[in-house]
Design a protein around this motif. Sequence first.
Motif, PDB file in Angstrom:
ATOM      1  N   ALA A 183      53.299   2.542  11.312  1.00 26.14           N
ATOM      2  CA  ALA A 183      52.870   3.139  12.582  1.00 26.14           C
ATOM      3  C   ALA A 183      51.923   4.310  12.343  1.00 26.14           C
ATOM      4  CB  ALA A 183      54.092   3.597  13.380  1.00 26.14           C
ATOM      5  N   MET A 184      52.213   5.080  11.301  1.00 21.75           N
ATOM      6  CA  MET A 184      51.371   6.221  10.970  1.00 21.75           C
ATOM      7  C   MET A 184      49.989   5.753  10.523  1.00 21.75           C
ATOM      8  SD  MET A 184      52.510   9.507   8.712  1.00 21.75           S
ATOM      9  CE  MET A 184      52.983   8.500   7.306  1.00 21.75           C
ATOM     10  N   ARG A 185      49.957   4.718   9.666  1.00 20.79           N
ATOM     11  CA  ARG A 185      48.673   4.200   9.188  1.00 20.79           C
ATOM     12  C   ARG A 185      47.880   3.582  10.347  1.00 20.79           C
ATOM     13  NH1 ARG A 185      51.964   1.791   4.923  1.00 20.79           N
ATOM     14  NH2 ARG A 185      51.923   3.130   3.069  1.00 20.79           N
ATOM     15  N   ALA A 186      48.588   3.010  11.314  1.00 20.20           N
ATOM     16  CA  ALA A 186      47.907   2.401  12.460  1.00 20.20           C
ATOM     17  C   ALA A 186      47.159   3.458  13.276  1.00 20.20           C
ATOM     18  CB  ALA A 186      48.912   1.667  13.338  1.00 20.20           C
ATOM     19  N   SER A 187      47.772   4.637  13.429  1.00 22.26           N
ATOM     20  CA  SER A 187      47.110   5.716  14.171  1.00 22.26           C
ATOM     21  C   SER A 187      45.848   6.170  13.444  1.00 22.26           C
ATOM     22  CB  SER A 187      48.072   6.895  14.353  1.00 22.26           C
ATOM     23  OG  SER A 187      49.171   6.546  15.165  1.00 22.26           O
ATOM     24  N   PHE A 188      45.942   6.341  12.127  1.00 20.31           N
ATOM     25  CA  PHE A 188      44.767   6.741  11.353  1.00 20.31           C
ATOM     26  C   PHE A 188      43.697   5.651  11.379  1.00 20.31           C
ATOM     27  CE2 PHE A 188      47.424  10.095   9.773  1.00 20.31           C
ATOM     28  CZ  PHE A 188      46.549  11.079   9.333  1.00 20.31           C
ATOM     29  N   ALA A 189      44.133   4.382  11.314  1.00 21.92           N
ATOM     30  CA  ALA A 189      43.178   3.278  11.340  1.00 21.92           C
ATOM     31  C   ALA A 189      42.439   3.228  12.676  1.00 21.92           C
ATOM     32  CB  ALA A 189      43.904   1.959  11.077  1.00 21.92           C
ATOM     33  N   GLU A 190      43.161   3.437  13.764  1.00 20.71           N
ATOM     34  CA  GLU A 190      42.522   3.445  15.084  1.00 20.71           C
ATOM     35  C   GLU A 190      41.508   4.575  15.187  1.00 20.71           C
ATOM     36  OE1 GLU A 190      43.698   3.892  19.830  1.00 20.71           O
ATOM     37  OE2 GLU A 190      45.260   3.957  18.281  1.00 20.71           O
ATOM     38  N   ALA A 191      41.883   5.780  14.662  1.00 26.42           N
ATOM     39  CA  ALA A 191      40.964   6.913  14.695  1.00 26.42           C
ATOM     40  C   ALA A 191      39.711   6.625  13.873  1.00 26.42           C
ATOM     41  CB  ALA A 191      41.659   8.168  14.182  1.00 26.42           C
ATOM     42  N   ARG A 231      39.007   7.995   1.876  1.00 28.57           N
ATOM     43  CA  ARG A 231      38.635   9.161   2.689  1.00 28.57           C
ATOM     44  C   ARG A 231      38.529   8.808   4.173  1.00 28.57           C
ATOM     45  NH1 ARG A 231      39.506  13.945   0.078  1.00 28.57           N
ATOM     46  NH2 ARG A 231      39.010  13.678  -2.112  1.00 28.57           N
ATOM     47  N   ARG A 232      38.856   9.770   5.039  1.00 24.94           N
ATOM     48  CA  ARG A 232      38.842   9.553   6.489  1.00 24.94           C
ATOM     49  C   ARG A 232      37.555  10.111   7.100  1.00 24.94           C
ATOM     50  NH1 ARG A 232      40.561  14.662   8.430  1.00 24.94           N
ATOM     51  NH2 ARG A 232      41.727  15.856   6.898  1.00 24.94           N
ATOM     52  N   GLU A 233      36.424   9.626   6.677  1.00 27.39           N
ATOM     53  CA  GLU A 233      35.164  10.137   7.215  1.00 27.39           C
ATOM     54  C   GLU A 233      35.069   9.847   8.708  1.00 27.39           C
ATOM     55  OE1 GLU A 233      30.314   9.567   6.729  1.00 27.39           O
ATOM     56  OE2 GLU A 233      31.664   9.046   5.078  1.00 27.39           O
ATOM     57  N   GLY A 234      34.664  10.892   9.460  1.00 30.69           N
ATOM     58  CA  GLY A 234      34.496  10.762  10.902  1.00 30.69           C
ATOM     59  C   GLY A 234      35.728  11.093  11.702  1.00 30.69           C
ATOM     60  N   VAL A 235      36.853  11.416  11.052  1.00 28.45           N
ATOM     61  CA  VAL A 235      38.109  11.692  11.760  1.00 28.45           C
ATOM     62  C   VAL A 235      38.508  13.150  11.556  1.00 28.45           C
ATOM     63  CG1 VAL A 235      40.545  11.115  12.014  1.00 28.45           C
ATOM     64  CG2 VAL A 235      38.876   9.318  11.494  1.00 28.45           C
TER      65      VAL A 235
END
Length: 641
Positions: free
Chosen positions: A286-294, A339-343
């Motif tokens: 669930a946590m990864r899903a939130s980051f993936a959506e962002a 890396r979470r570029e753009g988030v």
Amino acid sequence: MPTTRSGKRTRVPWKTDTQVRNTTVTLPVFMAYCGVAASLRAWNISQSKFIVTLRAKDDFYHPVYAEAVEAFAAGIWTCREFTSYAYEWKDRSFRDEMEAHKNKRAIFIAPPDYNLDDDERLFSDALLDLKPRTRRHAEAALRRAGLPLCDRDVDLLLSEPWPRLVKAFQDRRHPMLALERLRTHSRMPSKPVAEVSKPLGPTLADMHGYGPALEWGTNLAKDLADYKAGVLPWSAVDTGVLLSGPPGTGKTMFAGALANTCQVPIIHGSVSRWQEAGALDSHLKAMRASFAEAKEKAPSILFIDEVDTFGDRTETDRNRGYLRCAMAGLLELLDGFDRREGVVVIGACNFPEQLDPAIRRAGRLDRHFEIPLPDKQSRLSILGFHSGIELDQSQSEKFAVATDGLSGADIEQLVRDAKRTARRRVEVLSGTHVIEQLRPLTELPEEYVRHLAVHEAGHALVASEIGYGQVSEIRISRYRIDGKRSELGRVQYDQTRDRPKTPADYRNAIAVCLGGIAAELELFGSFTDGASGSDTADLNRATELATILEGGLGMGHTLVVEDQVQLERLRTYNLEFRRHVHAVLESEFERAKSAVRARRAALDTIVDRLMDVTVMSGDEVFEIMDRHRRPTVSLAKKAAT
């Protein structure tokens, strides 16, 4: 120069046939006159000599305000034929300056789009903001014209542009007929117009009281705009911040306003909702899903609420293994290999001290802003956002007192209750419905309020006189919450200390603490019991400072120092030590009284102004102090010529 005693009552042009330079003072001119008189209250002295500049705001029309200034000048000066005392600053004002200099009397108006240069500022004895028209001005104008008070007519006088008011209220036309024609040809809608929907909600421009977080958010919006335009690399953008504060302070609302300002989507995550997914694998999924959506919607903002629920990995309990793995998963998502570029990640919590230090490491949630309970202006803004109404001055004062200590969520609930009351009565929501939901208030007697004004003005005056610190605001209240001991007056100071404190600094602080009762003694011959009793009361605080100075810092009669408990015992049982403490208090009390006596005129002006507005800015206090400063006369002999 101005004094504290205004002669406005005998010079206000209340008569409807009042003429200034053979021109009748019409209703709009009288409304403008009220604003001019409010701005020049301290300068309303018969036959005084001064040249001041009024800085106009957006609601300005020069022909009306020029006549209003002439009406004010006619009340204090003898206008000569063909001579005007009202001037407008413009690019070429040389002749006006020469005329004003010759007469030693003039009132200049600076239009909203005019930038005063240094020479024009130097030429003026004072720069004052021109007060805009208010409901009180409109009501006074209607009373002067002998017209009945009506909310619709007051709103009409406040909403119509000045040129239309001038066209309606002419010398040859009776005010009643003028008002009737204005109603007939009014541009005000006859029925409420549906508000333009705001699907995105508030922006940072609608938020107040967030301090450094607001500045950070504004800069982030600019950086994201540059990133989207391809002129700024992602490595130059702040990608993580932690917001902390009591429940209901508006952390979630701030995140939404930030997303609206940045014009990017916001994804809401919550540690408790992630945990609801079930076992550890489901939690991490669930946590990864939130980051993936962002990341899919990047650039975006991911808001994680209750981030302090993870706790500290060093703690040991039966659930620590589960939470340690979940925390490791969060840390990996924040700055791991992928890396979470753009988030931009915003974490929110109530207890930042419970967070694992690793989550606040550079590159993760490395910035931290505390979101306090909203101040007065913030509470009014929150009310306006949720209700769409604006309180009048009296209602605003009651609201500020009764909602002190409430959160944004509390105010939102208050608005819901007010709307429910209005629906039950089949009425349009108004400030009255809001005030009815507040905690019961008691209006303080006028004499009590004057004691408060004198006391707080004394603090501000002594602080300004001895150089303790720049006063940023003085505030008093006309109301008290029933059954609650609340602060009824306060002076705020801006003190930027970049050096160790000396004995003089402590003595200055003591003198400022005693400035309030010094002012009360000067004006009333005695002082009230509010100066003592609690730990934060003036006399208690002054006594504590004097005790520390004498026995805790080695800055008094001895270099021997004691701890806090021992100091209190010394003051109670050691008569010699008590005499030394008393001597410090007595010395600084005399200094405070001397400052009050020397600046009595300034004190009276501050008190009168505080009684009118209940809140004064530091700039206004400084201007009054400077205006009443006695000129220094040099006794040195003139050099021989």
